[in-house]
Design an enzyme around this catalytic site. Structure first.
Site, short mmCIF file in Angstrom:
data_model
loop_
_atom_site.label_atom_id
_atom_site.label_comp_id
_atom_site.label_asym_id
_atom_site.label_seq_id
_atom_site.Cartn_x
_atom_site.Cartn_y
_atom_site.Cartn_z
CG LEU A 130 0.57 -2.82 -9.23
CD1 LEU A 130 0.13 -3.44 -7.92
CD2 LEU A 130 0.22 -3.73 -10.40
CB SER A 131 4.58 -1.35 -8.29
OG SER A 131 5.96 -1.46 -8.03
#
Length: 164
Positions: free
Chosen positions: A158-159
């Site tokens: 994520l990210s």
């Protein structure tokens, strides 16, 4: 016009509640990882190689993990811990349901003040160096210790974890 103002007001109220909830979850995850205590179901492995990226290694194996199961490497976002990302996204629940092992590398604040993986640093992403090598060593440790099927190793993030 009044209805739009009311709707926006409700939206902002809900957003503040969501931000407060996520902030509490992030602080709880950071406090647990920073104090040396661990999640009730994630295990920390200390010795998994030379660890040139100075990352922490957390794992989860379902109670009935099949032989030669798949491994999913889960990389958290900035300001998160392995435990908070697992809790928020439900990775260990999915591992239980579908029978795969989890590897959750965790960044340390001493490496990056925001807890981000250093995907933008050439010394951390090049083959055989830095954080990339630390993660590779973790995968090898899982494969050798738990009989992971090396042809079924998957990575998600994520990210900043996704960028890594």
């Amino acid at each position: 016009m009044i209805n739009i103002r009311k709707a926006l007001g409700n939206f902002l109220t809900q957003r503040r509640k969501w931000e407060k909830l996520m902030g509490t979850a992030a602080r709880t995850g950071r406090a647990a990882s920073g104090s040396g205590s661990r999640s009730s179901h994630l295990d920390e492995t200390i010795n998994f190689g030379s660890n040139p990226g100075a990352l922490r290694m957390f794992t989860y194996l379902p109670p009935q993990v099949p032989a030669e199961c798949a491994l999913v490497v889960v990389l958290h976002a900035c300001t998160q811990s392995a435990a908070s990302y697992d809790l928020g996204a439900g990775w260990s629940t999915l591992a239980n349901r579908f029978g795969f092992a989890l590897l959750l590398p965790e960044q340390q604040r001493s490496n990056n003040p925001n807890g981000c993986f250093n995907w933008f640093q050439s010394g951390d992403i090049e083959r055989g160096r830095g954080e990339a090598l630390s993660i590779r060593q973790m995968v090898e440790k899982m494969a050798s210790d738990h009989g992971i099927d090396r042809t079924r190793v998957f990575v998600t993030g994520l990210s900043a974890g996704g960028a890594m």
